[in-house]
Design a protein around this motif. Structure first.
Motif, PDB file in Angstrom:
ATOM      1  N   SER A   1      43.068   3.284 123.637  1.00  0.00           N
ATOM      2  CA  SER A   1      42.786   2.070 122.862  1.00  0.00           C
ATOM      3  C   SER A   1      41.282   1.792 122.855  1.00  0.00           C
ATOM      4  CB  SER A   1      43.567   0.891 123.430  1.00  0.00           C
ATOM      5  OG  SER A   1      43.333   0.767 124.816  1.00  0.00           O
ATOM      6  N   LYS A   2      40.895   0.832 122.067  1.00  0.00           N
ATOM      7  CA  LYS A   2      39.476   0.491 121.924  1.00  0.00           C
ATOM      8  C   LYS A   2      38.929  -0.161 123.192  1.00  0.00           C
ATOM      9  CE  LYS A   2      39.491   0.108 116.883  1.00  0.00           C
ATOM     10  NZ  LYS A   2      39.196  -0.784 115.737  1.00  0.00           N
ATOM     11  N   ILE A   3      37.626  -0.464 123.177  1.00  0.00           N
ATOM     12  CA  ILE A   3      36.996  -0.929 124.423  1.00  0.00           C
ATOM     13  C   ILE A   3      37.363  -2.369 124.791  1.00  0.00           C
ATOM     14  CG2 ILE A   3      34.812  -1.465 123.204  1.00  0.00           C
ATOM     15  CD1 ILE A   3      33.334  -0.734 125.831  1.00  0.00           C
ATOM     16  N   PHE A   4      37.544  -3.246 123.799  1.00  0.00           N
ATOM     17  CA  PHE A   4      37.761  -4.667 124.137  1.00  0.00           C
ATOM     18  C   PHE A   4      39.049  -5.250 123.570  1.00  0.00           C
ATOM     19  CE2 PHE A   4      32.922  -4.600 124.212  1.00  0.00           C
ATOM     20  CZ  PHE A   4      32.859  -4.541 125.599  1.00  0.00           C
ATOM     21  N   CYS A   5      39.893  -4.412 122.957  1.00  0.00           N
ATOM     22  CA  CYS A   5      41.166  -4.918 122.429  1.00  0.00           C
ATOM     23  C   CYS A   5      42.193  -3.797 122.511  1.00  0.00           C
ATOM     24  CB  CYS A   5      41.001  -5.391 120.983  1.00  0.00           C
ATOM     25  SG  CYS A   5      40.615  -4.055 119.838  1.00  0.00           S
ATOM     26  N   GLY A   6      43.423  -4.058 122.073  1.00  0.00           N
ATOM     27  CA  GLY A   6      44.481  -3.056 122.206  1.00  0.00           C
ATOM     28  C   GLY A   6      44.647  -2.147 120.999  1.00  0.00           C
ATOM     29  N   CYS A   7      43.759  -2.263 120.013  1.00  0.00           N
ATOM     30  CA  CYS A   7      43.887  -1.413 118.818  1.00  0.00           C
ATOM     31  C   CYS A   7      43.732   0.053 119.197  1.00  0.00           C
ATOM     32  CB  CYS A   7      42.808  -1.763 117.800  1.00  0.00           C
ATOM     33  SG  CYS A   7      43.038  -3.364 117.042  1.00  0.00           S
ATOM     34  N   PRO A   8      44.473   0.939 118.485  1.00  0.00           N
ATOM     35  CA  PRO A   8      44.347   2.367 118.795  1.00  0.00           C
ATOM     36  C   PRO A   8      42.940   2.878 118.480  1.00  0.00           C
ATOM     37  CG  PRO A   8      45.711   2.039 116.841  1.00  0.00           C
ATOM     38  CD  PRO A   8      45.452   0.680 117.422  1.00  0.00           C
TER      39      PRO A   8
ATOM     40  N   GLN B   1      43.205  -0.333 111.391  1.00  0.00           N
ATOM     41  CA  GLN B   1      43.236  -0.215 112.862  1.00  0.00           C
ATOM     42  C   GLN B   1      42.419  -1.353 113.455  1.00  0.00           C
ATOM     43  OE1 GLN B   1      44.947   2.563 114.204  1.00  0.00           O
ATOM     44  NE2 GLN B   1      45.479   2.977 112.081  1.00  0.00           N
ATOM     45  N   ILE B   2      42.614  -2.551 112.955  1.00  0.00           N
ATOM     46  CA  ILE B   2      41.775  -3.656 113.427  1.00  0.00           C
ATOM     47  C   ILE B   2      42.606  -4.898 113.742  1.00  0.00           C
ATOM     48  CG2 ILE B   2      39.801  -2.843 112.100  1.00  0.00           C
ATOM     49  CD1 ILE B   2      40.290  -5.102 110.104  1.00  0.00           C
ATOM     50  N   CYS B   3      41.984  -5.789 114.521  1.00  0.00           N
ATOM     51  CA  CYS B   3      42.623  -7.049 114.907  1.00  0.00           C
ATOM     52  C   CYS B   3      41.554  -8.136 114.884  1.00  0.00           C
ATOM     53  CB  CYS B   3      43.239  -6.888 116.304  1.00  0.00           C
ATOM     54  SG  CYS B   3      41.995  -6.823 117.604  1.00  0.00           S
ATOM     55  N   PRO B   4      41.893  -9.373 115.228  1.00  0.00           N
ATOM     56  CA  PRO B   4      40.864 -10.425 115.219  1.00  0.00           C
ATOM     57  C   PRO B   4      39.664 -10.131 116.126  1.00  0.00           C
ATOM     58  CG  PRO B   4      43.039 -11.413 115.207  1.00  0.00           C
ATOM     59  CD  PRO B   4      43.246  -9.930 115.410  1.00  0.00           C
ATOM     60  N   VAL B   5      39.877  -9.376 117.232  1.00  0.00           N
ATOM     61  CA  VAL B   5      38.728  -9.030 118.093  1.00  0.00           C
ATOM     62  C   VAL B   5      37.803  -8.076 117.331  1.00  0.00           C
ATOM     63  CG1 VAL B   5      37.995  -7.892 120.237  1.00  0.00           C
ATOM     64  CG2 VAL B   5      39.999  -9.393 120.235  1.00  0.00           C
ATOM     65  N   CYS B   6      38.384  -7.047 116.711  1.00  0.00           N
ATOM     66  CA  CYS B   6      37.585  -6.082 115.938  1.00  0.00           C
ATOM     67  C   CYS B   6      36.802  -6.800 114.834  1.00  0.00           C
ATOM     68  CB  CYS B   6      38.477  -5.039 115.282  1.00  0.00           C
ATOM     69  SG  CYS B   6      39.366  -3.980 116.414  1.00  0.00           S
ATOM     70  N   ALA B   7      37.453  -7.755 114.189  1.00  0.00           N
ATOM     71  CA  ALA B   7      36.830  -8.428 113.054  1.00  0.00           C
ATOM     72  C   ALA B   7      35.988  -9.622 113.493  1.00  0.00           C
ATOM     73  CB  ALA B   7      37.901  -8.867 112.065  1.00  0.00           C
TER      74      ALA B   7
HETATM   75 ZN    ZN Z   1      41.182  -4.643 117.700  1.00  0.00          ZN
END
Ligand code: ZN
Ligand code: ADP
Ligand code: MG
Length: 483
Positions: free
Chosen positions: A23-30, A40-46
């Protein structure tokens, strides 16, 4: 004009390696590539307001592992910092990185450059940080797309001391570093795809000068060959400027591989331009020494250690040991082949791997993992030569067959009737026949033209379709010709 007797070249590298975490460094996205943009994004990514980052422990473990492999000191208390800048692919307006207290400091890497002796290159620091998204410019006029899939990809930035002195040393350093991150399985080391990116800082100074010259930072280097070409170009450019009484400007330059030159991109920003400050959304990282020792115990045998062991255990030359340990899969392939070949000499196995096999794979653009010839098959083939079941020449035929069809050498030799004839009687009959047909050449041989032996051997081998044991053929011929 080239780096010459008057100027010394100085190079320091900044390498960004994308970590192969799930997963990514600061969230659970692959943490994966090639998906449709922004899937492949979530509110943390965005970077939505109010989201909070949580550090992925796999990233931390990989940073420690890399630091240990590069003989660095792991900071038991390290912290993240905010690096502020605006760019459309960076929705937060800042990058979370490490600045004053990076996780690793004072590392080193030994290189074996082609233009000089083994040499130590200092690693100033290694720090964890987050990758940005990507701006896409294709297929749209007067605008750009933003794809945030890459946002949140964990990076390790590895920074060297300005210890490198030539393009060749830089090439050797990058090859070695790439081999190590691949051995550690922390990064796939793919420069073309950008998962292992290098910026080269290049300056020159007059010999004897102790102060560093003004550097240019070169970006857009997507292969080791391009890094080396860019350095060569840049060194010439800077020397020309100095010789013409001009100054080298501190700036960021882009390598243009088509035109074979670097061009100015922008003035170089200084650290204070980024307004670094400790990242308020993440606590400092506090490491337990026991955790570091646990990770140390998982380190694989690294290229340098393997190199020495291969020389020691298998009696390999510098060259063979170097080629075979440059890549972990290749080293493992070789060792499985050796086991299958026993009691044949490992050096012979090494010759097959570094010679025939790599030539074939290079020609076809295949990785060792894609080899149609299995390690056990190549080992068995070498074993069959050793036991004189087949000659070296027939082995090449069998090898070529395996390159196309795969399969086991024993089977192929049986099916094609390639077993070597060692039976004295059968070979002797052929030898007699050939000698009988060449009375003139026998006379010449006996008159002193002994190089004709090769001709006779060739004729017998041809007549037996390469299956006669060449040792036996030689021996019989020499006997008969000298009587
Ligand atoms: Zn994310
Ligand atoms: P940044 O590029 O991020 O501003 P640094 O000062 O940390 O940061 O330098 C980055 C890299 O540049 C390091 O690898 C360092 O060894 C190298 N470097 C610094 N000064 C020079 C120089 N005068 N010539 C060549 N390389 C240099
Ligand atoms: Mg830099």
């Amino acid at each position: 004009m080239n780096a010459d007797s008057r100027f010394e070249t100085v190079i320091g590298l900044e390498i960004h390696t994308q970590l192969r975490t799930r997963s990514k460094i600061f969230c659970g996205c692959p943490n994966q590539f090639g998906s449709q943009p922004n899937t492949q994004i979530c509110p943390v990514c965005a970077a939505f307001p109010g989201v909070l980052p949580v550090l992925n422990r796999e990233v931390l473990n990989m940073a420690i592992k890399t630091g240990l492999a590069l003989n660095g000191q792991i900071r038991l208390r390290n912290e993240f910092s905010r690096k502020n800048y605006f760019y459309p692919d960076l929705p937060a307006g800042y990058q979370i990185s490490q600045f004053e207290l990076p996780i690793v400091e004072h590392g080193e890497l030994m290189i074996e450059p082609e233009d000089g002796p083994r040499k130590r290159i200092g690693i100033t620091r290694i720090h964890m940080e987050v990758d940005a998204g990507k701006n896409l410019h294709e297929g749209i006029i007067g605008a750009s797309w933003v794809d945030l899939n890459r946002t949140g990809t964990p990076l390790l930035e590895i920074v060297t001391e300005p210890d490198l002195r030539s393009a060749a040393e830089t090439g050797a350093f990058l090859k070695k570093l790439r081999a190590i991150v691949r051995y550690l399985e922390v990064c796939d080391g793919n420069m073309e795809e950008g998962s292992f990116r290098c910026d080269a800082n290049v300056s020159v100074r007059r010999w004897g000068e102790t102060k560093l010259g003004t550097r240019a930072e070169i970006k857009n280097l997507n292969s080791i060959r391009n890094v080396m070409r860019a350095i060569e170009f840049e060194v010439d450019r800077q020397i020309d400027r100095i010789e013409n009484g001009e100054k080298v400007i501190q700036e960021t330059r882009l390598w243009d591989a088509n035109q074979n030159l670097t061009r100015s991109m922008r003035g170089k920003e200084e650290a204070h331009d980024y307004r670094y400050f400790p990242e308020p959304d993440l606590p400092p990282v506090l490491l337990d020494p026991a955790r570091i020792e646990t990770i140390r115990a998982t380190l694989p045998e690294l290229p340098d250690q393997k190199f020495l062991r291969f020389q020691d255990q298998y009696g390999l030359s510098d060259y063979d040991a170097g080629v075979l340990t440059a890549n972990r899969e290749l080293a493992e392939y070789f060792e499985s082949a050796v086991r299958a070949a026993l009691p044949a000499d490992p050096k012979v196995v090494a010759n097959w791997v570094t010679g025939e096999l790599l030539a074939f794979l290079n020609k076809e653009g295949l990785e060792i993992s894609q080899s149609p010839v299995q390690a056990s098959a190549l080992g068995a083939l070498t074993g069959m030569i050793h036991k004189a079941v087949i000659s070296g020449k027939i082995a090449k035929t069998v090898f070529a067959h395996m390159c196309v069809h795969g399969g086991e050498p024993q089977q192929i030799v049986l099916e094609k009737g390639l077993t070597q004839v060692t039976d004295q009687g059968a070979i002797e009959a052929e030898v007699e026949r050939i000698l009988g047909a060449h009375a003139d050449k026998i006379a010449q041989y006996r008159a002193g033209k002994t190089q004709l032996l090769g001709f006779f051997v060739g004729e017998v081998m041809k007549a037996t379709r390469g299956k006669a044991n060449p040792g036996v053929v030689n021996e019989l011929l020499i006997n008969k010709l000298s009587t």
